[in-house]
Scaffold this active site. Structure first.
Site, PDB file in Angstrom:
ATOM      1  N   LYS A 129       5.915   5.654  -9.287  1.00 19.84           N
ATOM      2  CA  LYS A 129       6.931   6.182  -8.342  1.00 19.84           C
ATOM      3  C   LYS A 129       6.546   5.460  -7.078  1.00 19.84           C
ATOM      4  CE  LYS A 129       8.238   8.095  -4.885  1.00 19.84           C
ATOM      5  NZ  LYS A 129       8.470   7.507  -3.967  1.00 19.84           N
ATOM      6  N   CYS A 141      -5.731   3.131   5.274  1.00 20.03           N
ATOM      7  CA  CYS A 141      -6.397   4.350   5.321  1.00 20.03           C
ATOM      8  C   CYS A 141      -7.869   4.259   5.444  1.00 20.03           C
ATOM      9  CB  CYS A 141      -6.187   4.971   3.803  1.00 20.03           C
ATOM     10  SG  CYS A 141      -6.881   3.951   2.482  1.00 20.03           S
ATOM     11  N   GLU A 154      -5.813  10.161  -3.186  1.00 20.89           N
ATOM     12  CA  GLU A 154      -6.362   9.183  -2.123  1.00 20.89           C
ATOM     13  C   GLU A 154      -5.357   9.395  -0.861  1.00 20.89           C
ATOM     14  OE1 GLU A 154      -8.956   7.761  -2.490  1.00 20.89           O
ATOM     15  OE2 GLU A 154      -9.279   7.619  -4.594  1.00 20.89           O
ATOM     16  N   GLU A 185      -4.760  10.481  12.281  1.00 18.39           N
ATOM     17  CA  GLU A 185      -4.286   9.206  11.598  1.00 18.39           C
ATOM     18  C   GLU A 185      -3.282   8.850  12.386  1.00 18.39           C
ATOM     19  OE1 GLU A 185      -3.063   8.865   7.674  1.00 18.39           O
ATOM     20  OE2 GLU A 185      -4.661   7.586   7.287  1.00 18.39           O
TER      21      GLU A 185
HETATM   22  P1  NAD Z   1       3.534   9.254   2.213  1.00 18.78           P
HETATM   23  O1  NAD Z   1       2.680  10.452   2.089  1.00 18.78           O
HETATM   24  O2  NAD Z   1       4.600   9.531   3.193  1.00 18.78           O
HETATM   25  O3  NAD Z   1       3.949   8.725   0.885  1.00 18.78           O
HETATM   26  C1  NAD Z   1       3.481   8.297  -0.209  1.00 18.78           C
HETATM   27  C2  NAD Z   1       4.196   8.298  -1.486  1.00 18.78           C
HETATM   28  O4  NAD Z   1       4.591   9.814  -1.729  1.00 18.78           O
HETATM   29  C3  NAD Z   1       5.590   7.747  -1.317  1.00 18.78           C
HETATM   30  O5  NAD Z   1       5.957   7.138  -2.751  1.00 18.78           O
HETATM   31  C4  NAD Z   1       6.671   8.853  -1.180  1.00 18.78           C
HETATM   32  O6  NAD Z   1       7.996   8.651  -1.367  1.00 18.78           O
HETATM   33  C5  NAD Z   1       5.859   9.972  -2.055  1.00 18.78           C
HETATM   34  N1  NAD Z   1       6.142  11.328  -1.764  1.00 18.78           N
HETATM   35  C6  NAD Z   1       6.907  11.836  -0.673  1.00 18.78           C
HETATM   36  N2  NAD Z   1       6.919  13.116  -0.742  1.00 18.78           N
HETATM   37  C7  NAD Z   1       6.686  13.558  -1.940  1.00 18.78           C
HETATM   38  C8  NAD Z   1       6.710  14.781  -2.878  1.00 18.78           C
HETATM   39  N3  NAD Z   1       7.281  15.866  -2.311  1.00 18.78           N
HETATM   40  N4  NAD Z   1       6.244  14.581  -4.074  1.00 18.78           N
HETATM   41  C9  NAD Z   1       5.911  13.672  -4.695  1.00 18.78           C
HETATM   42  N5  NAD Z   1       5.726  12.222  -3.869  1.00 18.78           N
HETATM   43  C10 NAD Z   1       6.258  12.387  -2.821  1.00 18.78           C
HETATM   44  O7  NAD Z   1       2.431   8.114   2.962  1.00 18.78           O
HETATM   45  P2  NAD Z   1       2.863   6.870   3.388  1.00 18.78           P
HETATM   46  O8  NAD Z   1       3.655   7.073   4.694  1.00 18.78           O
HETATM   47  O9  NAD Z   1       3.926   6.015   2.215  1.00 18.78           O
HETATM   48  O10 NAD Z   1       1.685   6.156   3.441  1.00 18.78           O
HETATM   49  C11 NAD Z   1       0.849   6.018   4.602  1.00 18.78           C
HETATM   50  C12 NAD Z   1      -0.322   7.185   4.209  1.00 18.78           C
HETATM   51  O11 NAD Z   1      -1.019   6.752   2.983  1.00 18.78           O
HETATM   52  C13 NAD Z   1      -1.307   7.510   5.210  1.00 18.78           C
HETATM   53  O12 NAD Z   1      -1.578   8.626   5.546  1.00 18.78           O
HETATM   54  C14 NAD Z   1      -2.575   6.566   4.653  1.00 18.78           C
HETATM   55  O13 NAD Z   1      -3.991   7.112   5.058  1.00 18.78           O
HETATM   56  C15 NAD Z   1      -2.468   7.002   3.167  1.00 18.78           C
HETATM   57  N6  NAD Z   1      -3.147   6.137   2.258  1.00 18.78           N
HETATM   58  C16 NAD Z   1      -4.266   6.660   1.611  1.00 18.78           C
HETATM   59  C17 NAD Z   1      -4.954   5.549   0.973  1.00 18.78           C
HETATM   60  C18 NAD Z   1      -6.345   5.943   0.003  1.00 18.78           C
HETATM   61  O14 NAD Z   1      -6.521   5.192  -0.693  1.00 18.78           O
HETATM   62  N7  NAD Z   1      -6.948   7.229   0.585  1.00 18.78           N
HETATM   63  C19 NAD Z   1      -4.570   4.486   0.718  1.00 18.78           C
HETATM   64  C20 NAD Z   1      -3.359   4.053   1.401  1.00 18.78           C
HETATM   65  C21 NAD Z   1      -2.728   4.750   2.255  1.00 18.78           C
END
Ligand code: NAD
Length: 470
Positions: free
Chosen positions: A169, A278, A244, A378
């Site tokens: 997804k 991240c 992550e 962040e």
């Molecule tokens: P997000 O949490 O908004 O979304 C991530 C994914 O989760 C998307 O596909 C989204 O559609 C899905 N999602 C949202 N609500 C959900 C739910 N209720 N149930 C299941 N899935 C759901 O994150 P983003 O804005 O897309 O990405 C940025 C964030 O990701 C930042 O906080 C960043 O630090 C983090 N990130 C972490 C890593 C790591 O490896 N630690 C790497 C890259 C990004």
């Protein structure tokens, strides 16, 4: 003409989703709509899980050699589509062209997992027990927008290596990139149902996958807030969960560091992926005694990180992914000023000559204390905070005074001393003077996540040990 992406990938075929919602896709360099994606819904999510479930018995019974062969085919197919993937990343995400790792990493994700698998033993002897490492089952892989192609390929490679089948997804905001990568993955010719991709909203498709009784494992990359929701959604079925999440990583510059190298390293760590990373080193910890010297060098070197058109090879920092993200970064810059931090370079508004799109001014704050919002939260943009410390203990205390613990960076001319500091930092990875090892475990302490990815640690996250005792 605008693009309409109106298919999901289920059971080895591109099919029209049952979901009907159309979602706009943007080019962040111009702020203009470039197309739409027809989003999947819960019905599509359920169909994808059912396909993955049907494919599981055969795929989980494959030999290590068969899995390596499949990963090689995927690697070749993705490499052959590199240009399409790069074009999608430039257009839809705005990552600077000079960051070739955005595409290279999608190919090396498969190569790294092949290397891991080649020396991995799926059985171990412990006393009289033979411990068999069995695939956990159908895996749901949920990815963010900030490195779509890589996260899809990395999680996919690991899950397949373990013998799991998958439902991916991706972020709804990355549909153009997902489309390019899905074409490549399809060409690798995996058995039907082993790989399924359903682009939809998180609170519908993501939620359906993370609650689904036939999904055994969720591997999620995204924000800490969403990670907590996923953990709660997964609890009823006691899914295995790898999270992550976000970070607020420190770059600790020791007083013996070569400042020219350390400043370049700290700015590179802070501005990685236009600050939308991240692992970004967004808190730069500098000894009080060298602050003025640090700021002089940093002010000069900020010029090496210009914001601009991602297609220009000189650009280091591309646009923010969305208007929402642009506003978020502006809010934090204002908040830093309101809280008493001093802007050394950058500031609010748009960079000169970039009136369109979601560009922000790469910003360096001084006089930051670790209790300010810009030091604790962040931001996910090119905004760095310089915080001073008195001595080593104080540096470690500030570095660890965070809800996050994803990554840390240490700069010193004495690697042994740097290692002593590294061993005291609450972070899943610590890089000394830019050191890097892709197969080492990646993941967070504290609210940066649960579990680890990459290499053997990542592979074990998709395996369930079964002890057989004679
Ligand atoms: P997000 O949490 O908004 O979304 C991530 C994914 O989760 C998307 O596909 C989204 O559609 C899905 N999602 C949202 N609500 C959900 C739910 N209720 N149930 C299941 N899935 C759901 O994150 P983003 O804005 O897309 O990405 C940025 C964030 O990701 C930042 O906080 C960043 O630090 C983090 N990130 C972490 C890593 C790591 O490896 N630690 C790497 C890259 C990004």
């Amino acid at each position: 003409m605008q693009n309409l992406i109106n298919h999901v990938y289920i059971d080895g075929e591109f099919v029209t989703p049952h979901g009907t919602e159309l979602f706009d896709l943007f080019n962040p360099t111009t702020g203009k709509v470039i197309g739409q994606v027809q989003l999947a819904d819960e019905v599509d999510a359920n169909a994808a899980v059912a396909a993955a479930k049907r494919a599981l018995p055969a795929w989980s019974a494959t030999s290590k050699e068969e899995r390596i062969d499949a990963l090689r085919r995927l690697q070749i197919a993705v490499a052959a589509r590199s240009e399409d993937i790069l074009e999608a990343i430039l257009t839809e995400y705005g990552a600077p062209r000079r960051n070739t790792y955005m595409v290279d990493s999608t190919v090396t994700a498969f190569a790294d997992m092949i290397e891991t698998l080649e020396s991995f033993d799926f059985t171990r002897q412990i006393g009289r027990a033979t411990v068999e490492l069995a695939p956990v089952g159908v895996a749901g892989l949920i990815t963010p927008w900030n490195s779509d192609a890589f996260f899809i390929c990395d999680k996919l490679a690991t899950a397949l290596a373990a013998g799991c089948t998958v439902v991916i997804k991706p972020s709804e905001m990355s549909a153009t990139q997902t489309h390019a990568i899905a074409q490549a993955l399809h060409e690798a010719g995996l058995p039907k149902g082993v790989l399924n991709i359903v682009t939809g909203r998180g609170d519908t498709v993501g939620s359906a996958i993370s609650r689904h009784p036939e999904v055994a494992k969720i591997s999620f990359t995204g924000s800490t807030a969403t990670g907590k929701i996923i953990l709660s959604q997964a609890v009823d079925t006691l899914k295995r969960v790898t999270l992550e999440l976000g970070g607020k990583s420190p770059s600790v510059i020791l007083d013996d560091a070569d400042l020219q190298q350390a400043v370049t390293g700290a700015l590179m760590a802070g501005f990685a992926n236009s600050g939308q990373a991240c692992v970004a080193g967004t808190r730069i910890l500098v000894p009080e005694s060298r602050l003025e010297e640090f700021l002089a060098v940093a002010t000069e070197k900020m010029g090496d990180f210009p914001a601009g058109d991602p297609r220009d090879p000189g650009t280091a920092i591309g646009p923010m992914v969305s208007e929402q993200q642009w506003n978020r970064v502006q809010d934090y810059i204002r908040r830093g000023v309101d809280d008493g931090a001093r802007i050394v370079v950058g500031g609010p508004g748009r960079p000169d000559g970039l009136p369109e799109g979601y560009f922000v001014r790469p910003t360096l704050f001084a006089d930051v204390t670790n209790d300010m919002a810009i030091a604790r939260e962040e931001i996910f943009g090119p905004v760095l905070s310089v915080i001073t410390y008195r001595d080593e203990d104080h540096a470690v205390e500030i570095a660890n005074d965070s809800a996050y613990g994803l990554h840390a960076y240490v700069f010193s001319s004495d690697p042994e001393r740097a290692h002593r500091i590294a061993s005291r930092l609450e972070a899943g990875r610590v890089s000394i003077n830019g050191g890097y090892e892709p197969l080492s475990p990646f993941g967070g302490f504290k609210q940066s996540g649960i579990g680890r990815e990459y290499g053997t640690f990542g592979l074990e996250g998709f395996l369930e040990p079964r002890s057989v005792m004679v």
